[in-house]
Design a protein around this motif. Structure first.
Motif, short mmCIF file in Angstrom:
data_model
loop_
_atom_site.label_atom_id
_atom_site.label_comp_id
_atom_site.label_asym_id
_atom_site.label_seq_id
_atom_site.Cartn_x
_atom_site.Cartn_y
_atom_site.Cartn_z
N ILE A 7 0.85 -1.19 0.00
CA ILE A 7 0.00 0.00 0.00
C ILE A 7 0.88 1.24 0.00
CG2 ILE A 7 -1.86 1.26 1.14
CD1 ILE A 7 -2.44 -1.32 2.74
N SER A 9 0.02 5.36 -0.05
CA SER A 9 -1.12 6.28 -0.01
C SER A 9 -0.67 7.73 -0.11
CB SER A 9 -1.92 6.08 1.28
OG SER A 9 -3.18 6.72 1.18
N ASP A 10 -1.54 8.53 -0.68
CA ASP A 10 -1.35 9.99 -0.74
C ASP A 10 0.06 10.38 -1.19
OD1 ASP A 10 -3.84 11.41 1.08
OD2 ASP A 10 -3.52 9.27 1.30
N PHE A 53 -3.33 1.93 -4.08
CA PHE A 53 -3.17 3.36 -3.85
C PHE A 53 -4.52 3.93 -3.42
CE2 PHE A 53 0.53 2.85 -6.57
CZ PHE A 53 1.40 3.86 -6.20
N PRO A 54 -4.74 4.21 -2.12
CA PRO A 54 -6.04 4.71 -1.67
C PRO A 54 -6.25 6.22 -1.85
CG PRO A 54 -4.93 3.41 0.05
CD PRO A 54 -3.91 3.79 -0.98
N HIS A 173 -11.02 6.53 -0.34
CA HIS A 173 -10.09 7.55 0.16
C HIS A 173 -10.45 8.02 1.56
CE1 HIS A 173 -7.03 10.57 -0.06
NE2 HIS A 173 -7.88 11.57 0.08
N THR A 214 -7.87 2.84 3.50
CA THR A 214 -8.13 4.26 3.26
C THR A 214 -6.83 5.06 3.33
OG1 THR A 214 -8.51 4.78 5.61
CG2 THR A 214 -10.41 4.05 4.32
N GLY A 215 -6.95 6.35 2.99
CA GLY A 215 -5.85 7.30 3.10
C GLY A 215 -6.36 8.60 3.69
N THR A 232 -5.50 2.59 7.55
CA THR A 232 -5.19 3.83 6.85
C THR A 232 -3.69 4.03 6.86
OG1 THR A 232 -5.86 6.15 6.54
CG2 THR A 232 -5.37 5.47 8.80
N THR A 233 -3.17 4.50 5.76
CA THR A 233 -1.72 4.60 5.55
C THR A 233 -1.33 6.05 5.38
OG1 THR A 233 -1.68 2.40 4.54
CG2 THR A 233 0.20 3.84 4.10
N SER A 235 0.86 9.52 4.40
CA SER A 235 1.24 10.06 3.10
C SER A 235 2.72 9.85 2.81
CB SER A 235 0.93 11.56 3.05
OG SER A 235 1.48 12.14 1.88
N TYR A 243 5.04 3.42 3.90
CA TYR A 243 4.27 2.53 3.02
C TYR A 243 4.20 1.18 3.71
CZ TYR A 243 8.95 0.98 1.36
OH TYR A 243 10.24 0.51 1.27
#
Length: 363
Positions: A7, A9-10, A53-54, A173, A214-215, A232-233, A235, A243
């Motif tokens: 994962i 994210s952002d 990629f959320p 997201h 989610t992100g 949730t991950t 940025s 990551y």
């Protein structure tokens, strides 16, 4: 059933000509491409089954940034699945420089989208299904909202009963489960939540879904509600530049374990001490945010008192973003001290629960 995925994210991808010169922005988009390339180099050495990629793929929905990222993702040796973040589709209509909401699928038709719908489902590997949702909507005045529209909800109502004996991965997201104290109602936290999250949770619980990704919030956190984990991950362009890599194993029939490990981008060319720089970057910009947090409900202390306490919270948000924090400000008044403790990795019984970065989840 054994497989591995990652994962990111952002990432807020920004090619140099699109980088904004805003003195108070919180993320270091200058390192977006350098950080992503470093992570992808690592992931390409692994035997990954897919990558998620959320959302918030780009800095602000710029055509140049979407084109760069779409091209880069197409070159990877494993499948990639994306969903749009609020920064990816900042308006319904396109402009000369930025894409419009409904153009998003055309850029990522190799990342889950098979038509112009803003949502999708796909069996990734036998027995594993992803659902990618769009949580970006707009009201009549053009204001961006975080919610699922009726079209997606109807689609889900028809789809979910058809899913039998599959591990369901839902990616969206906006947060569906709270990751911060009273996030759903707090004036600073609620914009990161899906407006109709209770309805989505009810639908997912009805089919025994156990995983949401989610992100948006830019923090490392794993939350749990009604039998569902939401991962949730943080940025990639904000401290601690994280990551995740997740290995799913089925030790015995009828049970699954998720081994979650988190990694950080600690340096990139030209930013050899990236961790220190980005933590200081957040700290230098924290004062106005901390004053707002202190003066908002439920604390509601005076502006004068908030300005006295805010410097002690200089690195508070950095430590929240890193995950697994335990917070105690012994010199704060008891009510305020207890409030900030609630942001920590603490169970209701007061014991520590450091699960945000490395944990095995048994489903």
């Amino acid at each position: 059933m054994n497989f591995r995925f990652a994962i990111i994210s952002d990432p807020h991808i920004a090619v140099p000509r699109t980088i904004p010169n805003h003195a108070n922005r919180f993320h270091l988009v200058e390192v977006s491409i350098l950080a992503l390339e470093k992570v992808l180099k690592h992931l390409e050495q692994l035997n990954l089954d897919f990558l998620l990629f959320p959302g918030d793929l780009t800095q602000d929905g710029e055509i140049d940034n979407h084109e760069w990222l779409a091209r880069r993702l197409r070159s990877l040796p494993f499948p990639v699945f994306v969903v749009p973040g609020n920064h990816d589709v900042p308006s319904v209509e396109p402009t000369n420089l930025k894409i419009g909401l409904h153009q998003f699928p055309s850029y990522y038709d190799h990342c889950g989208y098979k038509n112009q719908q803003m949502y999708y489902t796909q069996e990734i590997i036998p027995g594993v299904r992803i659902i990618g949702l769009n949580s970006n909507q707009f009201n009549e005045e053009g204001k961006q909202l975080g919610c699922l529209d009726n079209e997606q909800l109807t689609w889900l109502e028809n789809l979910l009963p058809q899913i039998k004996d599959e591990l369901l991965l839902v990616m969206i997201h906006h947060n569906v489960i709270e990751h911060l104290p009273d996030q759903r109602t707090h004036e600073l936290g609620k914009r990161y939540m899906l407006n109709n999250a209770p309805l989505l949770l009810k639908m997912l619980k009805s089919v025994n879904c156990k995983l949401i990704f989610t992100g948006h919030l830019h923090v490392q956190d794993i939350a749990y509600d009604q039998g569902i984990y939401e991962i949730t991950t943080g940025s990639l362009v904000s401290y601690p530049h994280p990551y995740r890599i997740i290995e799913v194993q089925q030790p015995i029939k009828g049970s699954l374990s998720l081994n979650v490990t988190s990694h950080r981008v600690k340096n990139v060319p030209g930013w050899e001490n990236l961790e220190d720089i980005s933590r200081k970057w957040l700290g230098d910009r924290s004062f106005p945010f901390m004053v707002k947090l202190l003066t908002a409900s439920p604390l509601k202390i005076s502006q004068q008192e908030a300005e006295k306490l805010a410097p002690y919270l200089r690195y508070f948000w950095s430590d929240v973003a890193a995950g697994d924090g335990v917070f105690d400000f012994p010199d704060f008044p008891p009510q305020i001290r207890d409030y900030f403790r609630r942001f920590g990795a603490i169970k209701p019984d007061g014991t520590e629960a450091k699960i945000d970065n490395k944990v095995t989840l048994n489903l």
